[in-house]
Write a protein that holds these residues in place. Structure first.
Motif, short mmCIF file in Angstrom:
data_model
loop_
_atom_site.label_atom_id
_atom_site.label_comp_id
_atom_site.label_asym_id
_atom_site.label_seq_id
_atom_site.Cartn_x
_atom_site.Cartn_y
_atom_site.Cartn_z
N ARG A 156 30.68 -11.56 3.66
CA ARG A 156 31.16 -10.19 3.84
C ARG A 156 32.24 -9.84 2.81
O ARG A 156 32.31 -8.70 2.33
N LEU A 157 33.06 -10.80 2.44
CA LEU A 157 34.09 -10.55 1.44
C LEU A 157 33.48 -10.24 0.08
O LEU A 157 34.05 -9.50 -0.72
N GLU A 158 32.30 -10.79 -0.17
CA GLU A 158 31.62 -10.56 -1.44
C GLU A 158 30.83 -9.25 -1.45
O GLU A 158 30.36 -8.81 -2.49
N SER A 159 30.67 -8.64 -0.27
CA SER A 159 29.89 -7.39 -0.17
C SER A 159 30.77 -6.19 -0.47
O SER A 159 32.01 -6.27 -0.51
N GLU A 160 30.14 -5.04 -0.67
CA GLU A 160 30.88 -3.81 -0.93
C GLU A 160 31.68 -3.38 0.29
O GLU A 160 32.77 -2.81 0.17
N GLN A 161 31.13 -3.67 1.50
CA GLN A 161 31.78 -3.24 2.73
C GLN A 161 33.03 -4.04 3.05
O GLN A 161 33.96 -3.55 3.67
#
Length: 423
Positions: A156-161
């Protein structure tokens, strides 16, 4: 105590543990009080949850004491998804779902005897806890750099969100659950899926920090994935639920009956309570005569009975047989028939008429002329009665429960007609 570790390994239910030898000794010396958590993020459990529910049952049958936790607190947050934030549900909805999930889990466990199961709710120890108390007493003992290594958090940290603090804090809450259950019930083992490993060990670390000398363990079962790579428990229509209003017993039975031959041995070992000898015999039958689907039928019957009861399972089996001409369709009760027919290709008509028209309407044949050929060749059936005349018509008195017709082409091609007259 039964040597449950070897049994779990043979069945493919042992993915990893914190210290296998220490866990094996604890279970052998037992009884061990253990817990498994279920978050009410929907109105029902689905078949994916059966892996954990039935593993809890196995451990209890081996002499250990289960605590089944339905998370009234964690259910309001939800464990982080790999790709997106969860939709938060209001406390009243979550409370209602807690009650529903408890009622689904309870029939699998025994609440009598020396190792009687206990249902617990983490809202009991979080509802009165202030934010300051939570941060001082729990948050202080977690290290952010370690929390960031959890797979779902890292993705999730690597995602845009990114990830909200709400979902990031979930592992603190689950860690606190283990601590509270250790203190309140002497719980020394947490069981869960391997995707929960980070949360499982977070609880161990917290206990070790606050209860020096405590001997606690974690046990993870592997995630089940279909041979074709798709997620276990999913169909084209979505999840397969345990609630009969969300997935009918007939559809539930059919899900197991249609399991891929490549998967059935794995599913049988993980989910069935049959002996090794029985399972190995079914595996041999599947290898020799896969078309008979002996293992799939055995698993479908066992799990439908466990989840929905013997009477409902028999009704489903009777319906399955009747659809293919091995029983009386008229003997099926209306709910069971309706559930069975909902799984078939179907069409709704406002008028009854020629059989060939109905066969074409529902798509059993490509055209009316093809329907006539089917009748002429002796392959057309209405409610399991062979149609002998090409100009045959259907009358209202042939309707099952005044509403349905079952059409069949040959031995296996089925469809349903629902009669819904206008006005």
């Amino acid at each position: 105590m039964t040597d449950i570790v070897d049994e779990l390994k043979w069945r493919g239910l042992f993915a990893q543990s914190t210290d296998e030898e220490a866990l094996r000794k604890a279970l052998a010396d037992g009884p061990v009080t253990f817990y498994c958590g279920f978050d009410p993020t929907a109105a029902s459990l689905h078949v994916g949850h059966l892996v954990q529910v039935l593993t809890v049952r196995r451990l209890q049958q081996a002499g250990h004491r289960p605590l089944a936790l339905v998370g009234g607190a964690t259910g309001q947050i939800g464990d982080p998804r790999p790709t997106a934030e969860r939709t938060l549900n209001d406390p009243e909805t979550v409370a209602a779902w807690v009650s529903r999930l408890r009622s689904q889990i309870e029939p699998f466990l025994s609440f009598e005897g020396e190792n009687a199961a206990v249902m617990v709710n983490n809202l009991d120890w979080t509802a009165g806890l202030s934010a300051i108390e939570f941060l001082r007493d729990i948050g202080k003992h977690f290290r952010v750099n370690k929390m960031l290594t959890k797979d779902s958090v890292a993705r999730r940290l690597e995602s845009e969100q990114g990830i909200s603090y709400t979902e990031f804090s979930y592992q603190l809450l689950q860690g606190m659950d283990f601590l509270e259950l250790y203190r309140r019930h002497g719980c020394t083992l947490q069981q869960g899926g391997s995707d929960q490993w980070g949360n499982l060990v977070a609880g161990l670390d917290l206990i070790h920090r606050l209860e020096p000398g405590a001997e606690v363990h974690a046990l993870a079962t592997p995630l089940m994935v279909k041979a074709d790579g798709t997620k276990f428990g999913k169909t084209e229509g979505g999840a397969v639920w345990l609630d009969p209003e969300m997935t009918t017993p007939y559809a539930f039975y059919q899900f197991w009956l249609n399991v891929d031959d490549r998967d059935i041995s794995t599913y049988m070992r993980i989910l069935s309570f049959k002996s090794r000898e029985e399972l190995e015999e079914l595996e041999a039958l599947t290898a020799e005569r896969p078309q008979a689907r002996a293992a799939q039928r055995a698993l479908a019957e066992e799990l439908t009975t466990l989840v929905h009861g013997a009477e409902q399972c028999q009704a489903v089996i009777d319906a399955s047989k009747a659809l293919f001409g091995q029983g009386e369709l008229s003997a099926l009760d209306e709910p069971t028939l309706a559930a069975a027919l909902s799984e078939l290709p179907h069409a709704r008509v406002t008028e009854l008429g020629a059989v060939v028209d109905l066969f074409a309407e529902v798509g059993l044949v490509a055209s009316k002329s093809a329907a006539r050929r089917t009748v002429k060749e002796g392959g057309a059936y209405v409610n399991n009665v062979k149609v002998t005349a090409e100009d045959a018509e259907v009358s209202a008195d042939e309707l099952l429960h005044g509403r349905w017709l079952v059409l069949r082409r040959g031995k296996k091609n089925l469809a349903a007609i629902e009669y819904a007259p206008q006005g």
